[in-house]
Write an enzyme that holds these catalytic residues in place. Structure first.
Site, PDB file in Angstrom:
ATOM      1  CE  LYS A  76      70.360  33.774  22.681  1.00  0.00           C
ATOM      2  NZ  LYS A  76      70.240  34.869  23.658  1.00  0.00           N
ATOM      3  CB  SER A 151      66.501  35.994  23.240  1.00  0.00           C
ATOM      4  OG  SER A 151      67.798  36.220  23.730  1.00  0.00           O
ATOM      5  CB  SER A 175      68.364  36.823  26.694  1.00  0.00           C
ATOM      6  OG  SER A 175      67.385  37.537  25.998  1.00  0.00           O
TER       7      SER A 175
HETATM    8  N1  GLN Z   1      63.853  40.676  26.395  1.00  0.00           N
HETATM    9  C1  GLN Z   1      64.894  41.628  26.187  1.00  0.00           C
HETATM   10  C2  GLN Z   1      64.825  42.150  24.775  1.00  0.00           C
HETATM   11  O1  GLN Z   1      63.991  41.721  24.077  1.00  0.00           O
HETATM   12  C3  GLN Z   1      66.239  41.006  26.497  1.00  0.00           C
HETATM   13  C4  GLN Z   1      66.835  40.260  25.391  1.00  0.00           C
HETATM   14  C5  GLN Z   1      68.210  39.741  25.698  1.00  0.00           C
HETATM   15  O2  GLN Z   1      68.664  39.737  26.841  1.00  0.00           O
HETATM   16  N2  GLN Z   1      68.913  39.335  24.649  1.00  0.00           N
HETATM   17  O3  GLN Z   1      65.577  42.966  24.371  1.00  0.00           O
END
Ligand code: GLN
Length: 479
Positions: A76, A151, A175
């Protein structure tokens, strides 16, 4: 195209049916075929990968290979890779080439793993569709009209599309697990502190964890074996000894108690997801597990608490991006403050700005008691509820997501709706617990749906084994 697990590839490499170079040839061929359409990788590190391959092949030839030697991985793009663009999918870091390697990368490289590229993601890991990326959305490899999730959408898409054998993601509120679920692969969020975050660009420091996305729970465990452990460069990393996380795979689950919090099935879940998750629970019953309904009353406050806490922390973590020492810098502004203002206005995308503003709003003196402090109280409630459940249960099973993947563009102008869809994943982060997701069916659109197992802290070995037991059954049904 190579549809192998890490374990399969290990065998082929060790038995000399394949060389590391041949493996890379195949993966880069697939990347060239698919990346344009899927947009899963921001940077393809072909040259560096072939250089690493020489060392990996040497390790294999000398009988010094470990589980990951010669295995192609996607990383990532919020995990620092020395000399390789680490953009966090933000314009703000469009030119950031770190001078150091994240601890997880050092560990993977020492193990002979091969980095094939840096995976697309939501900007600064904020989002769950991958549509907030400065580099554009990642498309779901199973149907390109749908999002990959986020994400860590690029990481999950790479695994699902066989562009990498496995990948690293990060999980602050889901994410790793949500994109893994949307792309039909397995994702593991380790216990808070299990894996070093040195060199991982911080979003919300009390929630962030690095973890694997792979084809199986066993593969996730093999990666965790390599990346876990105390790191003096990360004060929050745990001293807990690293065990072999694959060690319980294959052991009977007879008598294990699985808690099922019904609240997770009452918050707008789609009927197909509900059915598939309940069927998975039935499979555990057949394996001799005891199924117990438990309650999780604080669930209804979880999303609000998560967004308050994560945004508050993000507003602080992202304050350092001012364009002065590195990253994007605006041409505009005559004074320091003016220039920083323009830099941040131009460098951050809409969602990131929304989070920063929201986070600061919840922290200001007039709002602190009403918002941030309440969120911290909810956090304590959630932890207490988990503690009570784990007094009686070994695991908790719940859906990973309420629906299958969204259509591209469907929710882009409705942030609250997207936030609400994180309801199944955020509680594990709030409590710092390990959780794993694996597919258990398809919905009416033919997209994968998944369930999630959560265990008590530092119980990843049991967690992986419980997940692997289901995968064995589910895969044999599908074949
Ligand atoms: N969807 C969540 C957010 O937008 C989780 C994001 C994540 O785990 N980095 O904050």
């Amino acid at each position: 195209m190579m549809n192998y697990t890490i374990k399969d590839l290990r065998q082929k490499l060790d038995q000399k049916h394949l060389t590391v170079k041949e493996v890379l040839d195949e993966y880069f061929k697939t990347i060239k075929e698919k990346n344009k359409e899927l947009n899963a990788l921001i940077t393809v590190t072909e040259k560096e990968a072939y250089e690493q391959a020489v060392q990996a092949q040497k390790m294999i030839d000398e009988g010094k290979a470990g589980a990951l030697t010669g295995i192609p991985l996607a990383i990532k793009d919020n995990i620092s890779t020395k000399g390789i663009l680490t953009s966090c999918a933000s314009k703000m870091l469009y030119n950031y080439y770190p001078e150091f390697e994240a601890t997880v990368i050092q560990k993977l490289k020492a193990a002979g793993a091969i980095i094939i590229g840096k995976a697309n993601m939501d900007e600064f890991a904020m989002g769950n569709t991958n549509e907030t990326s400065y580099y554009g959305a990642v498309k779901n490899p199973l149907n390109t009209n749908y999002v990959s999730g986020g994400s860590s959408g690029g990481s999950a898409a790479c695994v699902a599309a066989h562009m990498a054998c496995a990948a690293l993601g990060t999980d602050t509120g889901g994410s790793i697990r949500q994109p893994a679920a949307f792309c039909g692969v397995t994702g593991l969020k380790p216990t808070y502190g299990r894996v070093s975050r040195y060199g991982v660009v911080a979003f919300a420091s009390s929630l962030d964890q690095v973890g694997p996305i792979a084809k199986t729970a066993e593969d996730c465990a093999l990666i965790l074996n390599t990346i876990a452990g105390r790191d003096n460069n990360d004060m929050t990393s745990s001293e807990k000894p690293v065990v072999d996380f694959t060690a319980d795979i294959g052991k009977s689950l007879e008598g294990k108690v699985i808690g099922v919090p019904m609240e997770f099935f009452e918050m707008g879940i789609s009927p197909k997801v509900k059915e598939a998750v309940l069927n998975a629970i039935e499979e555990y019953k057949k394996m001799g597990c005891v199924i117990k309904e438990v309650s999780f009353k604080s669930l209804k406050y979880a999303v609000s608490a998560y967004y308050l806490i994560s945004s508050a922390e993000a507003s602080s973590n992202l304050a350092k991006f001012d364009g002065i020492q590195y990253g994007y810098r605006s041409e505009k502004g005559d004074t320091y403050h003016d220039n920083v203002k323009h830099t941040r206005a131009e460098g951050f995308g809409t969602e990131v700005k929304r989070r920063i503003l929201f986070g600061i709003y919840g922290l200001t003196s007039g709002n602190y008691d009403a918002y941030y402090k309440k969120a911290i109280l909810v956090r304590a409630m959630i932890k207490n509820e988990y503690n009570a459940i784990f007094k009686e249960c070994d695991f908790i099973i719940s859906p990973t997501t309420l629906t299958g993947a969204f259509r591209l563009g469907d929710n882009i102008n409705d942030p609250v709706r997207l936030y609400m869809s994180d309801i199944c994943t955020v509680t594990a982060n709030i409590a710092g617990l390990p959780a794993i997701t694996t597919p258990c069916g398809k919905n009416e659109n033919g997209m994968p749906v998944a369930f999630q197992i959560t265990a008590n802290e530092f119980e990843e070995r049991q967690l992986v084994a419980a997940c692997a037991a289901f995968e064995k059954i589910y895969r044999s049904i599908r074949q």
